[in-house]
Design an enzyme around this catalytic site. Sequence first.
Site, PDB file in Angstrom:
ATOM      1  N   SER A   1       0.795  -1.231   0.000  1.00 34.69           N
ATOM      2  CA  SER A   1       0.000   0.000   0.000  1.00 34.69           C
ATOM      3  C   SER A   1       0.823   1.274   0.000  1.00 34.69           C
ATOM      4  CB  SER A   1      -0.962   0.008   1.196  1.00 34.69           C
ATOM      5  OG  SER A   1      -2.020  -0.895   0.990  1.00 34.69           O
ATOM      6  N   TYR A  19      -4.554   3.605   8.150  1.00 31.30           N
ATOM      7  CA  TYR A  19      -5.894   3.035   8.267  1.00 31.30           C
ATOM      8  C   TYR A  19      -6.521   3.426   9.607  1.00 31.30           C
ATOM      9  CZ  TYR A  19      -3.605   0.421   4.585  1.00 31.30           C
ATOM     10  OH  TYR A  19      -2.893   0.090   3.467  1.00 31.30           O
ATOM     11  N   TYR A  60      -3.840  -2.913 -10.307  1.00 27.49           N
ATOM     12  CA  TYR A  60      -3.730  -2.665  -8.866  1.00 27.49           C
ATOM     13  C   TYR A  60      -2.868  -3.720  -8.180  1.00 27.49           C
ATOM     14  CZ  TYR A  60      -5.117  -2.135  -3.982  1.00 27.49           C
ATOM     15  OH  TYR A  60      -5.105  -1.975  -2.625  1.00 27.49           O
ATOM     16  N   LYS A 102       0.453   3.355  -3.034  1.00 24.57           N
ATOM     17  CA  LYS A 102      -0.700   4.229  -3.203  1.00 24.57           C
ATOM     18  C   LYS A 102      -0.308   5.704  -3.196  1.00 24.57           C
ATOM     19  CE  LYS A 102      -3.685   0.804  -0.967  1.00 24.57           C
ATOM     20  NZ  LYS A 102      -4.425   0.440   0.261  1.00 24.57           N
ATOM     21  N   VAL A 130       1.217  -3.726   3.985  1.00 30.78           N
ATOM     22  CA  VAL A 130       1.171  -5.002   4.698  1.00 30.78           C
ATOM     23  C   VAL A 130       2.380  -5.888   4.405  1.00 30.78           C
ATOM     24  CG1 VAL A 130      -1.333  -5.019   4.940  1.00 30.78           C
ATOM     25  CG2 VAL A 130      -0.272  -6.121   2.944  1.00 30.78           C
TER      26      VAL A 130
END
Length: 310
Positions: free
Chosen positions: A65, A243, A192, A68, A261
């Site tokens: 992530s 998050y 993705y 991103k 992760v």
Amino acid sequence: MTADLEAIVTDVAAMMRGAQERGSVASYIPELAKVDASQFGLAVATADGRVVTGGDADTGFSIQSISKVFALTLALGKVGDQLWDRVGREPSGTAFNSIVQLEHEHGIPRNPFINAGAIVVTDINLGGHQPRVAIGEILRFLHYLAGDDDIAINEAVAASETASGFRNMALANYMRAFDNVRHDVDLVLGAYFHQCAIEMSCRQLALAGRYLMLDGRHPGGGRVVSPRRARRINALMLTCGHYDASGDFAFRVGIPGKSGVGGGIMAVVPGRASIAVWSPGLNASGNSHLGTLALEELARRTGWAGFSPP
């Protein structure tokens, strides 16, 4: 300060190597479950052009992530603030792959760093092309930012994510029902999953994050984004980068950061440093356990923390 920073990084790496509690690797992605949890790396790229490293700073890992942040930068370059018509800017307060909030908010993801928001960003970056074009674009962007053409995709991780990514498939299809995913879902997810499977070392990742340290400038000259956009990306990293643990990270570490992760965290101290830390074991919120502790200690010793207690 350089000598002090070298001593601090060495000490922090030694502390993390000796830690007993290391968290648990991300077992829901089979390839990530195989990673040795004993590893720890740390790299700090400073505003004066130095790179200070400790531990396994040159070992590649799946950035997941963290990608991103770079995908968001590219998408904002394509559509500008129109992006915010399709993705929010608020902390989620829920797990990174939650569908509950998405249903309540009619297919508009809360922010671009949860999985649903990142899938919409990927949909924007796809831009009517085949996934290989979007994947190639983000790789070239990372090569440019880090000054390293060896950054590549771990195809085994990409295949593992594709085979096990049922929650992401559900999120993408749900948003397609609201016309917030405009391309074929399989194409969007293909891009993705490969984006998340990009492999980098802490050294490469710290170098890639320098434009957010330098108010949007590339250290080699030229501008990656405007100062205003760099500050806004950093703000999103601070409020949404971890998050449902983003508030705790801001309180304890006090530096904008984005976790993955795979056990990595990229953090930015505007005007001072771009930092990458990696340890594969995750805490209950899905963020690197030792990576978070290391950044907290680094921020405390350097005085870089913006909001954490003394």
